[in-house]
Design a protein around this motif. Structure first.
Motif, short mmCIF file in Angstrom:
data_model
loop_
_atom_site.label_atom_id
_atom_site.label_comp_id
_atom_site.label_asym_id
_atom_site.label_seq_id
_atom_site.Cartn_x
_atom_site.Cartn_y
_atom_site.Cartn_z
N ASP A 70 0.54 -1.04 0.02
CA ASP A 70 0.19 -0.14 0.10
C ASP A 70 0.85 1.04 0.44
OD1 ASP A 70 -2.34 -1.67 -0.19
OD2 ASP A 70 -2.96 -0.90 2.50
N ALA A 126 2.18 2.24 -3.57
CA ALA A 126 1.10 2.08 -4.37
C ALA A 126 0.70 3.64 -4.22
CB ALA A 126 0.00 2.16 -3.99
N PHE A 127 1.02 4.06 -2.68
CA PHE A 127 0.89 5.56 -2.34
C PHE A 127 1.97 6.23 -3.33
CE2 PHE A 127 1.17 9.07 0.48
CZ PHE A 127 -0.06 9.92 0.21
N ARG A 128 3.86 5.68 -2.90
CA ARG A 128 4.01 7.43 -3.94
C ARG A 128 4.51 6.99 -5.45
NH1 ARG A 128 9.12 3.64 0.51
NH2 ARG A 128 8.66 5.28 2.05
N GLU A 129 4.04 5.51 -5.76
CA GLU A 129 3.82 5.90 -7.02
C GLU A 129 2.49 6.80 -8.23
OE1 GLU A 129 3.61 1.71 -8.48
OE2 GLU A 129 5.83 0.74 -7.60
N MET A 130 1.81 6.44 -6.98
CA MET A 130 0.49 7.26 -7.19
C MET A 130 1.09 9.09 -7.59
SD MET A 130 -2.91 8.86 -5.54
CE MET A 130 -2.03 9.37 -3.63
N ASN A 167 3.25 9.61 -10.32
CA ASN A 167 2.50 9.88 -11.13
C ASN A 167 2.08 10.90 -11.62
OD1 ASN A 167 3.65 6.86 -11.79
ND2 ASN A 167 1.39 5.53 -11.14
N LEU A 168 1.43 11.29 -10.66
CA LEU A 168 0.98 12.22 -10.05
C LEU A 168 1.48 13.38 -10.75
CD1 LEU A 168 -2.47 11.59 -7.83
CD2 LEU A 168 -2.54 12.15 -10.98
N CYS A 216 3.40 15.38 -7.82
CA CYS A 216 2.92 16.08 -6.74
C CYS A 216 4.08 16.32 -6.18
CB CYS A 216 2.18 15.19 -5.90
SG CYS A 216 0.64 14.54 -6.35
#
Length: 101
Positions: free
Chosen positions: A3, A6-10, A13-14, A16
């Motif tokens: 998890d 996945a959060f780091r990848e999001m 990818n955005l 941020c």
């Protein structure tokens, strides 16, 4: 761990970016047997386009009340408290003008 990854990848990818903050440096305080633990785990994120839309935005870490996490405030309309500098005339300028003219 999956998890968190996945959060780091999001976030990546955005595209941020961690927004700068004012106020408390650490957002969590926890006392343990081996001492005080101070961590900055609460963050505000934004994209370049969001930052362009709200160029004066600031994040404020506020004081803790009844929790081990202080509230955060994202203010998108922070006004610059500094106004234009007031012009001040120096009398010596007048004497310099007379001497050079």
């Amino acid at each position: 761990m999956r998890d968190i990854q996945a959060f780091r990848e999001m976030i990546e990818n955005l595209s941020c970016i961690d927004l700068n903050f004012k106020g408390l440096r650490f957002a969590r305080f926890n006392t343990r047997e081996d001492g005080l633990i101070e961590e900055r785990i609460d963050r505000a994120l934004g994209t370049l386009s969001w930052m362009g839309r709200y160029p004066s935005a600031q994040v404020f870490n506020l004081l803790m009340v009844g929790s081990d996490h202080p509230p955060m405030l994202v203010d998108t309309e922070v006004k610059d408290k500094k106004g234009p500098k007031q012009f001040k005339f120096e009398v010596m300028w007048a004497s310099w003008m007379e001497d050079s003219g």
